[in-house]
Design a protein around this motif. Structure first.
Motif, mmCIF file in Angstrom:
data_model
loop_
_atom_site.group_PDB
_atom_site.id
_atom_site.type_symbol
_atom_site.label_atom_id
_atom_site.label_comp_id
_atom_site.label_asym_id
_atom_site.label_seq_id
_atom_site.Cartn_x
_atom_site.Cartn_y
_atom_site.Cartn_z
ATOM 1 N N ASP A 117 0.834 -1.210 0.000
ATOM 2 C CA ASP A 117 0.000 0.000 0.000
ATOM 3 C C ASP A 117 0.867 1.258 0.000
ATOM 4 O O ASP A 117 0.565 2.240 -0.691
ATOM 5 N N LYS A 118 1.956 1.207 0.777
ATOM 6 C CA LYS A 118 2.858 2.360 0.850
ATOM 7 C C LYS A 118 3.544 2.605 -0.497
ATOM 8 O O LYS A 118 3.664 3.746 -0.950
ATOM 9 N N ILE A 119 3.984 1.536 -1.147
ATOM 10 C CA ILE A 119 4.639 1.664 -2.462
ATOM 11 C C ILE A 119 3.648 2.193 -3.501
ATOM 12 O O ILE A 119 4.000 3.022 -4.346
ATOM 13 N N ALA A 120 2.395 1.729 -3.424
ATOM 14 C CA ALA A 120 1.359 2.227 -4.348
ATOM 15 C C ALA A 120 1.174 3.737 -4.172
ATOM 16 O O ALA A 120 1.035 4.478 -5.162
ATOM 17 N N ASP A 121 1.189 4.205 -2.918
ATOM 18 C CA ASP A 121 1.079 5.651 -2.651
ATOM 19 C C ASP A 121 2.280 6.401 -3.213
ATOM 20 O O ASP A 121 2.134 7.498 -3.773
ATOM 21 N N GLU A 122 3.482 5.809 -3.068
ATOM 22 C CA GLU A 122 4.698 6.452 -3.587
ATOM 23 C C GLU A 122 4.643 6.595 -5.109
ATOM 24 O O GLU A 122 5.019 7.627 -5.669
ATOM 25 N N ILE A 123 4.173 5.536 -5.772
ATOM 26 C CA ILE A 123 4.067 5.578 -7.247
ATOM 27 C C ILE A 123 3.031 6.608 -7.672
ATOM 28 O O ILE A 123 3.248 7.364 -8.633
ATOM 29 N N ALA A 124 1.903 6.663 -6.956
ATOM 30 C CA ALA A 124 0.860 7.644 -7.274
ATOM 31 C C ALA A 124 1.392 9.069 -7.144
ATOM 32 O O ALA A 124 1.167 9.912 -8.024
ATOM 33 N N LEU A 125 2.124 9.340 -6.066
ATOM 34 C CA LEU A 125 2.711 10.669 -5.862
ATOM 35 C C LEU A 125 3.726 11.001 -6.952
ATOM 36 O O LEU A 125 3.806 12.142 -7.425
ATOM 37 N N PHE A 126 4.491 9.990 -7.330
ATOM 38 C CA PHE A 126 5.490 10.165 -8.392
ATOM 39 C C PHE A 126 4.824 10.588 -9.700
ATOM 40 O O PHE A 126 5.229 11.581 -10.332
ATOM 41 N N PHE A 127 3.785 9.860 -10.123
ATOM 42 C CA PHE A 127 3.090 10.194 -11.372
ATOM 43 C C PHE A 127 2.378 11.547 -11.259
ATOM 44 O O PHE A 127 2.362 12.313 -12.228
ATOM 45 N N GLU A 128 1.819 11.837 -10.096
ATOM 46 C CA GLU A 128 1.134 13.115 -9.909
ATOM 47 C C GLU A 128 2.115 14.277 -10.039
ATOM 48 O O GLU A 128 1.830 15.277 -10.702
ATOM 49 N N ARG A 129 3.293 14.139 -9.411
ATOM 50 C CA ARG A 129 4.308 15.203 -9.500
ATOM 51 C C ARG A 129 4.767 15.408 -10.941
ATOM 52 O O ARG A 129 4.946 16.540 -11.387
ATOM 53 N N GLN A 130 4.965 14.295 -11.656
ATOM 54 C CA GLN A 130 5.408 14.410 -13.049
ATOM 55 C C GLN A 130 4.339 15.073 -13.919
ATOM 56 O O GLN A 130 4.655 15.895 -14.790
ATOM 57 N N ASN A 131 3.075 14.732 -13.687
ATOM 58 C CA ASN A 131 1.971 15.351 -14.436
ATOM 59 C C ASN A 131 1.899 16.842 -14.161
ATOM 60 O O ASN A 131 1.663 17.643 -15.073
ATOM 61 N N ILE A 132 2.116 17.223 -12.896
ATOM 62 C CA ILE A 132 2.105 18.650 -12.542
ATOM 63 C C ILE A 132 3.256 19.378 -13.238
ATOM 64 O O ILE A 132 3.079 20.492 -13.751
ATOM 65 N N LYS A 133 4.427 18.752 -13.280
ATOM 66 C CA LYS A 133 5.578 19.367 -13.968
ATOM 67 C C LYS A 133 5.286 19.585 -15.449
ATOM 68 O O LYS A 133 5.624 20.627 -16.015
#
Length: 366
Positions: A117-133
């Motif tokens: 669950d923690k890794i899934a959250d990390e991946i979600a944050l990663f993709f969200e940050r990249q989309n924002i960039k």
């Protein structure tokens, strides 16, 4: 099924593996260099080694358009799963599989599910940050382009006003000479001057359109008749180029505040441009859709498309990809100026599998 009991020592070892896994995943994300697939591949390898029986574990990640697996998933087996979400929207999942022939559901640990669950959250944050960039970069490019176009608009407006007076004099005197002279050569020369002055006046008019410095006749009218009439006038162009067209409109009774002449000019420029770049036996699709506040016009062709390095330049005046003598480079800049004066937006997108889509968004009232 009863969870399998493990010793305190083994629990401690598993905890160390989990902490190590979190650190390595964070490092893989931090070291991202533009390849989503490479980053996800690293996470797959890290996760496989973090599970209690790594030699039997299969890690599978599906996220947006990416789908990776450490090895083929077992046909019969057990798995732990965690959903990857961005703002409550599911964008993928992570699964860890064990083959049923060797292990059971009881061999998964509660701590491993928490780690997943923690890794899934990390991946979600990663993709969200990249989309924002990506969005921020797009906004910066759009702002920079709008700034350039605004400056060019001011310059072209000044040029257009400065040229109007001398062009008027040239037109007036050349007409006067042509009427008064009896000498054939002088008459021919005067006609050449007249033709050149008329062409120059049209260029000035386009510059004024681009700079939004032309008077408008805004009225609430039906949109469909304007497009239908323009398509009727363009039928010879379609026939000559051996290209078909299709016109779709969501609401045939759609009304909007618009300058009918300027909307016709926008439509003419974009369709003629689409015809120019379309191959024979292809099709151009014109679509009009609307909601409560706006309507959109889309013109989709099946041509060669627009190269990425050109997309930011095509609305700038005097920029053209056509051969010398076939285009002034003002057509699309005029379109941009008219759309801007109507409080609208124009953008381009790739037509799948090939071609270009010009998208115009305009308010129904302004």
């Amino acid at each position: 099924m009863i969870p399998e009991s493990i010793s305190v020592e083994e629990k401690l070892q598993e905890r160390i593996k989990e902490l190590s896994c979190l650190y390595q995943v964070s490092s893989a994300i931090r070291e991202f260099e533009g390849s989503y697939e490479a980053t996800l591949e690293s996470i797959v390898k890290i996760l496989k080694n973090a599970w209690r029986f790594p030699e039997l574990a299969t890690v599978e990640i599906q996220c947006e358009s990416y789908h990776l697996s450490s090895n083929p998933t077992p046909k019969e087996g057990y798995s732990q799963k965690s959903i990857i979400k961005i703002s409550e929207n599911e964008i993928g999942f992570i699964k860890v599989h064990y083959p049923a022939s060797d292990l059971s559901k009881a061999h998964f640990l509660v701590e491993e599910q928490r780690l997943l669950d923690k890794i899934a959250d990390e991946i979600a944050l990663f993709f969200e940050r990249q989309n924002i960039k990506i969005q921020e970069e797009h906004l910066k490019q759009t702002a920079a382009r709008n700034d350039r176009l605004a400056i060019l608009g001011e310059i072209t407006a000044g040029i257009a006003h400065e040229l109007n007076t001398p062009l008027g004099n040239i037109l007036g005197f050349s007409e006067f000479i042509e009427e008064k002279t009896a000498e054939k050569q002088t008459k021919r020369d005067a006609q050449k001057i007249l033709n050149s002055a008329i062409y120059s006046r049209e260029v000035v008019k386009k510059l004024m359109f681009f700079s939004c410095d032309m008077p408008q006749d805004i009225k609430k009218i039906k949109v469909k008749p304007i497009i239908t009439q323009a398509l009727s006038l363009l039928k010879p162009n379609f026939k000559k180029a051996n290209i078909r067209f299709k016109f779709n409109i969501q609401d045939p009774a759609l009304k909007a505040q618009v300058d009918p002449i300027q909307l016709t000019q926008v439509f003419f420029n974009l369709v003629i441009n689409a015809i120019y770049y379309s191959p024979e036996n292809s099709k151009i699709v014109i679509s009009i859709n609307n909601n409560e506040t706006h309507y959109t016009i889309e013109i989709a062709d099946e041509g060669k498309g627009i190269a990425p390095e050109v997309k930011d330049k095509i609305f700038e005046p005097f920029y053209t990809t056509k051969p010398l003598g076939e285009g002034s480079g003002l057509g699309l800049s005029v379109v941009h100026g008219i759309i801007k004066s109507h409080k609208g937006e124009i953008s381009i997108a790739d037509n799948i599998p090939k071609g270009t889509i010009f998208k115009i968004k305009l308010p129904l009232n302004f």
